[in-house]
Write an enzyme that holds these catalytic residues in place. Structure first.
Site, PDB file in Angstrom:
ATOM      1  N   HIS A  39       5.582  -6.986  -4.704  1.00  0.00           N
ATOM      2  CA  HIS A  39       6.927  -6.200  -3.577  1.00  0.00           C
ATOM      3  C   HIS A  39       7.707  -6.424  -4.268  1.00  0.00           C
ATOM      4  O   HIS A  39       8.422  -7.411  -4.306  1.00  0.00           O
ATOM      5  CB  HIS A  39       5.798  -7.103  -2.438  1.00  0.00           C
ATOM      6  CG  HIS A  39       6.852  -6.672  -1.138  1.00  0.00           C
ATOM      7  ND1 HIS A  39       6.360  -5.254  -0.374  1.00  0.00           N
ATOM      8  CD2 HIS A  39       7.798  -7.358  -0.044  1.00  0.00           C
ATOM      9  CE1 HIS A  39       7.433  -5.263   0.349  1.00  0.00           C
ATOM     10  NE2 HIS A  39       8.358  -6.767   0.688  1.00  0.00           N
ATOM     11  N   HIS A  87      14.092  -5.063   3.467  1.00  0.00           N
ATOM     12  CA  HIS A  87      13.255  -3.733   2.851  1.00  0.00           C
ATOM     13  C   HIS A  87      12.067  -2.751   3.387  1.00  0.00           C
ATOM     14  O   HIS A  87      11.887  -3.827   5.240  1.00  0.00           O
ATOM     15  CB  HIS A  87      12.115  -5.744   2.736  1.00  0.00           C
ATOM     16  CG  HIS A  87      10.513  -6.221   3.460  1.00  0.00           C
ATOM     17  ND1 HIS A  87       9.406  -6.387   2.906  1.00  0.00           N
ATOM     18  CD2 HIS A  87      11.325  -6.506   4.772  1.00  0.00           C
ATOM     19  CE1 HIS A  87       9.513  -7.021   4.215  1.00  0.00           C
ATOM     20  NE2 HIS A  87      10.177  -6.874   5.129  1.00  0.00           N
ATOM     21  N   CYS A  90       8.022  -0.181  -0.868  1.00  0.00           N
ATOM     22  CA  CYS A  90       9.432  -1.668  -1.274  1.00  0.00           C
ATOM     23  C   CYS A  90      10.264  -0.939  -2.816  1.00  0.00           C
ATOM     24  O   CYS A  90      11.507  -0.986  -2.324  1.00  0.00           O
ATOM     25  CB  CYS A  90       8.301  -2.465  -1.160  1.00  0.00           C
ATOM     26  SG  CYS A  90       7.473  -2.055  -2.575  1.00  0.00           S
TER      27      CYS A  90
END
Length: 363
Positions: free
Chosen positions: A326, A338, A278
Site C-alpha cells: 500500500h 490515499h 493506491c
C-alpha cells in the site's frame, strides 16, 4: 422344599413375577429405542448455527481479506505493466525485422543483377575473356573490372548472409518475447482471480451484518486508525517532523492533484481519471507534476530514493506493510492522502494509521 414352575415364555425355574418384570424392562427399552429413532433425524441432520462472532473478529477478517486483495492488486498491476513493456518490445522487434527484410530484398535484387550480367556474357570465365582481349589496355582494364565485380559479388553475398542472421535473431527474440508475454498474461489472470475471490469473501462477510453493525464496523475501523495515529505521533520516529513549508514546487503540484481526487472511488487496477487504486493515485499525481514513477507500490519502494520518516515532506510517498502493498502521499502535518480499499473513497487520513515500511521521494 420350594418348587418353581415354568411360566409362559419363561425359563425353567422362573416365576411369574420374574417374567412380568422382564416384560416391563423389554417394553421400556423398545419404547426408548423407538423414541430415539423418531428423534434421530432431527439430531443427525440439524444444521447447527455457527457461534456468533464478535465485531472485532469480523473486522480483523475483513481487513485481512482486503489486505490480501490489495497485495494481489499489486501483482496484477506489475503483470499488466510487464505485459505492456513486452508488447512495446515485440512491436520494436517487428519494425526492425521489417527494415531488415527490406534490406534483404534489395540485396537479393543486387545479387540477381550480377547473375544476369554474367549470363549475358555467355557464361565465359572472366580469365578466358581477358585472354581473348584485343589489346593490352583492354586486358588490363578487364582485370580491374573483373576484380571489382568479384569483390562486389562477395560483398553482396556477405551482406545477404549477415542480414539473414539478423532476421533469424529477430525471429528468435520475438519468440522469446511472446513466451514472456504469455507468462505475464497468465500472472495477470491469476492475480485477477485472487483479487475477486478475496473481495467476494470480504463483501460476503460484510453483507451478513445488519446496517447498524456495518456502521459500527466502520466506526471500529476508524477508531483503530485513530489509535495507531496517536501512537505514531507520540513515537520517537516523528520527533522533529518538518511541516508543509518544505515541499518543492513539484511536490506541491503532486499533492494538489492527489487531494483534488478526494471522494473518488477505489477500484483495483484503476489509474483515473474517475477511479483509482493506491498506486494508481500516486502514479498520476506525480505524472501531473511532470515526473514518471513506477506503477506499483512495491516498485515505487524498490526504485525510488528512500528518506527517513522524520525528514519526509509533502509529495513524498509513504509505503505501508512489510510487503509494500500500500502507498499514500504525505501532505504535511502528519497526514496523508490515499485510495484506501474497495468500498472506500480517496481521502485524507493520519500518516501513521497503518504500519509504515518506509518513505520514498520521487523528486
Amino acid at each position: 422344599m420350594r418348587r418353581y414352575g415354568r411360566g409362559a415364555g419363561g425359563r425353567p425355574g422362573d416365576g411369574a413375577g420374574a417374567v412380568a418384570g422382564r416384560y416391563v424392562i423389554t417394553t421400556t427399552a423398545l419404547l426408548c429405542v423407538a423414541a430415539g429413532v423418531v428423534a434421530a433425524p432431527g439430531v443427525a441432520y440439524a444444521d447447527p448455527q455457527p457461534p456468533p462472532r464478535s465485531l472485532e473478529d469480523v473486522h480483523k477478517e475483513v481487513e485481512s481479506l482486503y489486505r490480501k486483495a490489495e497485495a494481489a492488486t499489486d501483482a496484477y498491476n506489475a503483470a499488466d505493466e510487464a505485459r505492456r513493456e513486452q508488447e512495446k518490445s515485440i512491436l520494436g522487434i517487428a519494425r526492425s525485422a521489417a527494415a531488415a527484410q527490406e534490406r534483404m530484398n534489395r540485396l537479393k535484387d543486387q545479387a540477381g543483377a550480377l547473375a544476369r550480367a554474367q549470363y549475358r556474357d555467355g557464361g565465359m570465365p572472366p580469365q578466358a575473356r581477358l585472354f581473348l582481349s584485343s589489346s593490352p589496355e583492354t586486358f588490363l582494364d578487364g582485370i580491374s573490372l573483373t576484380h571489382k565485380g568479384q569483390a562486389a559479388t562477395r560483398g553482396v553475398m556477405a551482406q545477404v548472409a549477415a542480414t539473414q542472421k539478423t532476421l533469424d535473431g529477430y525471429a528468435k527474440a520475438a519468440s522469446e518475447r511472446w513466451k514472456t508475454l504469455d507468462g505475464e498474461r497468465k500472472k495477470k489472470e491469476n492475480a485477477k482471480k485472487e483479487i475477486e475471490t478475496k473481495l467476494s469473501a470480504a463483501q460476503a462477510l460484510e453483507s451478513r451484518l445488519e446496517a447498524k453493525e456495518r456502521e459500527r464496523l466502520k466506526q471500529l475501523e476508524e477508531e483503530r486508525a485513530r489509535q495507531a495515529q496517536n501512537k505514531w505521533l507520540a513515537s520517537d520516529a516523528v520527533k522533529g517532523l518538518k511541516g508543509s513549508g518544505a515541499a518543492t514546487a513539484d511536490g506541491k503540484r503532486a499533492v494538489a492533484f492527489a487531494t483534488a481526487q478526494m471522494g473518488k472511488n477505489y477500484v483495483w487496477g484503476a489509474e483515473g481519471p474517475d477511479t483509482y487504486d493506491c498506486s494508481g493515485l500516486t502514479l498520476k499525481a506525480w505524472a501531473a507534476a511532470g515526473r514518471a514513477i513506477p506503477r506499483t507500490s512495491q516498485e515505487q519502494w524498490r526504485q525510488l530514493p528512500k528518506v527517513d520518516v522524520k525528514d519526509m515532506r509533502p509529495g513524498d510517498l509513504i509505503i505501508y506493510f512489510a510487503d509494500a502493498s500500500h502507498v499514500a502521499m504525505y501532505v504535511g502535518d502528519g497526514a496523508m492522502v490515499h485510495a484506501p480499499r474497495p468500498g472506500r473513497q480517496v481521502t485524507i487520513a493520519g500518516a501513521g494509521s497503518m504500519p509504515i515500511l518506509g518513505v520514498v521521494r520521487p523528486g
